[in-house]
Design an enzyme around this catalytic site. Structure first.
Site, PDB file in Angstrom:
ATOM      1  N   TYR A 155       0.849  -1.203   0.000  1.00 30.90           N
ATOM      2  CA  TYR A 155       0.000   0.000   0.000  1.00 30.90           C
ATOM      3  C   TYR A 155       0.887   1.256   0.000  1.00 30.90           C
ATOM      4  O   TYR A 155       0.524   2.285  -0.553  1.00 30.90           O
ATOM      5  CB  TYR A 155      -0.967  -0.023   1.186  1.00 30.90           C
ATOM      6  N   LYS A 162      -3.269   8.605   2.310  1.00 31.67           N
ATOM      7  CA  LYS A 162      -4.538   8.471   3.049  1.00 31.67           C
ATOM      8  C   LYS A 162      -4.422   9.099   4.442  1.00 31.67           C
ATOM      9  O   LYS A 162      -5.397   9.641   4.957  1.00 31.67           O
ATOM     10  CB  LYS A 162      -4.951   6.998   3.156  1.00 31.67           C
TER      11      LYS A 162
HETATM   12  N1  LIG Z   1     -10.925  -0.450  -3.617  1.00 30.22           N
HETATM   13  C1  LIG Z   1     -10.535  -0.453  -2.368  1.00 30.22           C
HETATM   14  O1  LIG Z   1     -10.165  -1.491  -1.799  1.00 30.22           O
HETATM   15  C2  LIG Z   1     -10.569   0.827  -1.573  1.00 30.22           C
HETATM   16  C3  LIG Z   1     -10.575   0.750  -0.160  1.00 30.22           C
HETATM   17  C4  LIG Z   1     -10.594   1.927   0.568  1.00 30.22           C
HETATM   18  C5  LIG Z   1     -10.580   3.150  -0.082  1.00 30.22           C
HETATM   19  N2  LIG Z   1     -10.575   3.195  -1.449  1.00 30.22           N
HETATM   20  C6  LIG Z   1     -10.603   4.511  -2.095  1.00 30.22           C
HETATM   21  O2  LIG Z   1     -11.805   4.650  -2.813  1.00 30.22           O
HETATM   22  C7  LIG Z   1     -11.621   5.681  -3.789  1.00 30.22           C
HETATM   23  C8  LIG Z   1     -12.145   5.173  -5.130  1.00 30.22           C
HETATM   24  O3  LIG Z   1     -11.325   4.128  -5.615  1.00 30.22           O
HETATM   25  P1  LIG Z   1     -11.926   2.789  -6.245  1.00 30.22           P
HETATM   26  O4  LIG Z   1     -11.373   1.676  -5.470  1.00 30.22           O
HETATM   27  O5  LIG Z   1     -13.385   2.933  -6.431  1.00 30.22           O
HETATM   28  O6  LIG Z   1     -11.186   2.701  -7.656  1.00 30.22           O
HETATM   29  P2  LIG Z   1     -11.552   3.350  -9.089  1.00 30.22           P
HETATM   30  O7  LIG Z   1     -10.332   3.102  -9.909  1.00 30.22           O
HETATM   31  O8  LIG Z   1     -12.833   2.840  -9.590  1.00 30.22           O
HETATM   32  O9  LIG Z   1     -11.715   4.896  -8.746  1.00 30.22           O
HETATM   33  C9  LIG Z   1     -10.613   5.764  -8.617  1.00 30.22           C
HETATM   34  C10 LIG Z   1     -10.996   7.023  -9.366  1.00 30.22           C
HETATM   35  O10 LIG Z   1      -9.993   8.024  -9.196  1.00 30.22           O
HETATM   36  C11 LIG Z   1      -9.981   8.753 -10.418  1.00 30.22           C
HETATM   37  N3  LIG Z   1      -8.793   9.585 -10.536  1.00 30.22           N
HETATM   38  C12 LIG Z   1      -7.480   9.227 -10.519  1.00 30.22           C
HETATM   39  N4  LIG Z   1      -6.710  10.310 -10.695  1.00 30.22           N
HETATM   40  C13 LIG Z   1      -7.557  11.379 -10.802  1.00 30.22           C
HETATM   41  C14 LIG Z   1      -7.371  12.776 -10.990  1.00 30.22           C
HETATM   42  N5  LIG Z   1      -6.158  13.334 -11.115  1.00 30.22           N
HETATM   43  N6  LIG Z   1      -8.464  13.572 -11.041  1.00 30.22           N
HETATM   44  C15 LIG Z   1      -9.702  13.048 -10.963  1.00 30.22           C
HETATM   45  N7  LIG Z   1      -9.951  11.739 -10.782  1.00 30.22           N
HETATM   46  C16 LIG Z   1      -8.878  10.931 -10.709  1.00 30.22           C
HETATM   47  C17 LIG Z   1     -10.047   7.658 -11.479  1.00 30.22           C
HETATM   48  O11 LIG Z   1     -10.379   8.183 -12.748  1.00 30.22           O
HETATM   49  C18 LIG Z   1     -11.133   6.777 -10.886  1.00 30.22           C
HETATM   50  O12 LIG Z   1     -12.405   7.197 -11.323  1.00 30.22           O
HETATM   51  C19 LIG Z   1     -10.131   6.013  -3.777  1.00 30.22           C
HETATM   52  O13 LIG Z   1      -9.932   7.141  -2.957  1.00 30.22           O
HETATM   53  C20 LIG Z   1      -9.532   4.782  -3.120  1.00 30.22           C
HETATM   54  O14 LIG Z   1      -8.288   5.022  -2.532  1.00 30.22           O
HETATM   55  C21 LIG Z   1     -10.573   2.056  -2.201  1.00 30.22           C
END
Ligand SMILES: NC(=O)c1ccc[n+]([C@@H]2O[C@H](COP(=O)([O-])OP(=O)(O)OC[C@H]3O[C@@H](n4cnc5c(N)ncnc54)[C@H](O)[C@@H]3O)[C@@H](O)[C@H]2O)c1
Length: 255
Positions: A155, A162
């Site tokens: 990570y 984060k």
């Molecule tokens: N998937 C997991 O296990 C998990 C767990 C906890 C938190 N998260 C968090 O959830 C959030 C969404 O991630 P996800 O897992 O749905 O994946 P995802 O890839 O579907 O979404 C990530 C999004 O970030 C966008 N992005 C990246 N760079 C960008 C920029 N410069 N400007 C605008 N948008 C941008 C991407 O286009 C995408 O739509 C993130 O903050 C991620 O860290 C994910």
């Protein structure tokens, strides 16, 4: 819970995105939705994806560029007036920084992950506020992960980003609170999204949650979306500056 509320969902990519699960939950609870996505070349795909959310509209926005945020909120103000909530569901780190040991993170990679994943929330709040897009009692929600407080191999710099995001939430909540605006985070359990695929051995993280979390299972994007909906709604009006875990309880366990 979100009847007569307009909510901006930032960071939809596909139907596996947490933003998509949040959109489903918010829509079912009566919200009118606006979306942002990355890359004009993805417009057709995104418009098809959100077509199930009647009356919704999508704008491209690179949230790491203040000028694009200004353009976004100017358009939103003209079209919708004020909005009641924002979901920030955006993160990015360079792949090599998730593959190598953390100690080898480059200065550029460190700055990039923090810029896109943490500073973009600060800029979003400031620009939305400056352009007077946020209604009284607006609620802003970001999505974070347990890797902000504990070491999870792979990570790496995203954990640092984060931690910055969660700390930013507290300072933003303090700055915006006197105006009734709330800022919180939902700490989601691991979910197999496109972003998660970049994390080394992600499947083994899912297996450990299934084995050790009190609920003995992983969470879905819709369940995280339900928690986001609560945070966006007036039901959570007394809560600000908090990180609330939607993770099957995994984070309470010792070993
Ligand atoms: N998937 C997991 O296990 C998990 C767990 C906890 C938190 N998260 C968090 O959830 C959030 C969404 O991630 P996800 O897992 O749905 O994946 P995802 O890839 O579907 O979404 C990530 C999004 O970030 C966008 N992005 C990246 N760079 C960008 C920029 N410069 N400007 C605008 N948008 C941008 C991407 O286009 C995408 O739509 C993130 O903050 C991620 O860290 C994910």
């Amino acid at each position: 819970m979100l009847k007569e509320k307009t909510v901006l969902i930032m960071g939809i990519r596909n139907k596996w995105s947490i933003a998509y699960g949040a959109a489903q939950a918010a829509y079912e609870n009566g919200a009118k939705l606006i979306f942002t996505f990355m890359g004009e070349e993805n417009r057709e795909k995104i418009e098809e994806l959100i077509s199930e959310f009647e009356g919704s509209k999508a704008y491209t926005c690179d949230a790491s560029k203040d000028e694009e945020l200004v353009e976004l909120f100017t358009k939103i103000k003209a079209e919708y007036g004020k909005i009641n909530g924002i979901l920030h569901s955006i993160a990015h780190a360079n792949t090599q920084d998730l593959r190598n040991d953390f100690i080898n993170t480059s200065k550029e990679g460190f700055a990039h992950a923090n810029d896109v994943s943490a500073y973009s929330l600060v800029a979003t709040c400031r620009i939305a506020k400056e352009l007077d897009v946020l209604s009284d009692n607006a609620s802003i929600v970001a999505v974070t992960y347990y890797g902000s407080t504990k070491v999870l191999e792979g990570y790496n710099v995203m954990g640092v980003a984060k931690a910055a995001l969660e700390c930013s939430i507290r300072y933003l909540a303090s700055n915006l609170g006197p105006e009734g605006i709330r800022v919180n985070a939902i700490s989601a359990g691991p979910i197999k999204t496109l972003s998660a695929k970049g994390i080394k051995d992600f499947n083994s993280i899912l297996d450990v949650v299934e084995e050790k979390a009190p609920l003995r299972r992983n969470v879905t994007t819709k369940e995280v979306g339900n928690a986001v909906t609560f945070m966006l709604s007036d039901m959570s009006r007394a809560i600000t500056g908090q990180v609330v875990y939607a993770d099957s309880g995994y984070s309470i366990m010792g070993i």
